[in-house]
Motif scaffolding. Sequence first.
Motif, PDB file in Angstrom:
ATOM      1  N   TRP A   1       0.613  -0.963   0.457  1.00  0.00           N
ATOM      2  CA  TRP A   1       0.329   0.176   0.104  1.00  0.00           C
ATOM      3  C   TRP A   1       0.488   0.991  -0.161  1.00  0.00           C
ATOM      4  CZ3 TRP A   1      -4.682   0.777  -1.704  1.00  0.00           C
ATOM      5  CH2 TRP A   1      -5.203   2.337  -1.595  1.00  0.00           C
TER       6      TRP A   1
ATOM      7  N   PRO B   1       0.110   3.497  -3.608  1.00  0.00           N
ATOM      8  CA  PRO B   1      -1.273   3.373  -3.000  1.00  0.00           C
ATOM      9  C   PRO B   1      -3.044   3.709  -4.377  1.00  0.00           C
ATOM     10  CG  PRO B   1       0.318   5.513  -3.140  1.00  0.00           C
ATOM     11  CD  PRO B   1       0.913   4.356  -3.491  1.00  0.00           C
TER      12      PRO B   1
ATOM     13  N   PRO C   1      -6.397  -0.590   1.317  1.00  0.00           N
ATOM     14  CA  PRO C   1      -5.436  -0.007   3.050  1.00  0.00           C
ATOM     15  C   PRO C   1      -4.924  -0.211   3.693  1.00  0.00           C
ATOM     16  CG  PRO C   1      -7.163   1.454   1.712  1.00  0.00           C
ATOM     17  CD  PRO C   1      -7.896  -0.180   1.774  1.00  0.00           C
TER      18      PRO C   1
END
Length: 399
Positions: free
Chosen positions: A286, A290, A297
């Motif tokens: 993550w 991202p 997440p």
Amino acid sequence: MQRHRIDPRPDWQRTVEEQGLVYPLTRHPDGSLRPYWDESAYYSFGLPEVEALEETVEELHAMCLAAAGHIVEQNRFADLGVTDPRLAGLIAESWRRRAELPSLYGRFDLRYDGTGPALMLEYNADTPTSLVEAASPQWFWMEDRFPGADQWNSLHERLVAAWRRQAPLLPPGPVHFAHSESDELGEDLMTVAYLRETAEQAGLETEALAVERIGWDALAGRFVDERMKFIRSCFKLYPWEWLASDDFGPYVLDTLDNGGGSGSTCWIEPAWKMLLSNKALLAVLWELYPGHPNLLPAYLDGPRELAGPDGPGYVAKPLLGREGAGVTVHGPGPGGAPFVPDPEETYCFQALAPLPDFDGNRTVLGAWVVDGESAGLGIRESAGLVTDEYARFLPHVIR
């Protein structure tokens, strides 16, 4: 992706046992025996859907390799709970020499309901099970029930090809195949026996062995089998964190063959696979990617915004847990269950993405990777949000 009810075949239990699935039933806490292999229903997929999932799996695998490289390059072993500098150094050396080390397979667990992108829940690339049922019985089930149909399943031929391609990386002598005698169900035994069969079909000489019966020849400084033969290479269905910390762990590290030729035992899977089977990988992914559509997440220092009033909730996962052990689910908002950590555990906190509900069953896809390529699918169902040892395995077809 659809779920369909169907009548089980007559004498189905004997049939799948003869095909290697000697654990078709699961004993539940109330003492009852219920099907683990469940052919009272099956799942179907469209071919474009499967092709898209295959691409997702191979992209995720490539991302996981990049994350493993990042952990090594940035010396982030402490995030994985690896605090022994010697072990960290050996994992790093194994990673750098990975092209010289045999490495066979892994299994992604994915959240997918047929409508949105598949979401990675975790990756077991060290000791994945549910292989036998995915490779063999579900293929024969399809041939019995849907002759001429297809399945996302090239596991057997890819495993044989992987052994054949990687045979030059193995040291001379037989490959020992080791399972733990503590396995009461026979799942580990049959998984190892099946992988041994694929190695033999690739032309390799093999020997069977229980992990508990591996000996140490102090004079020669080598691991030996029950006949005092040197163990030059060993496939072990035994987690690396156990192998490195058991009483004989120091000998494992002393004699680890990382491809440089100075060690005496080549373990399969190699030590670098510890980088992929640790839940800390989810948080590193993550960080590196991202917002990626196939990732959830995930954090190591706490649930952060996941636990906030507008957060989705979260799942707390022990870094080295298996079969759902120690996993706790915390729903969104103030009504979510509070997190009470085990003081002996370290956790990864991943956004809650409840498993899809098909006719009251919570479904997870087990997508297999063999020799770095997408190779097949196994589907498990559970009654709750955590896929645990009471889950059921269901077959599938491609429409």
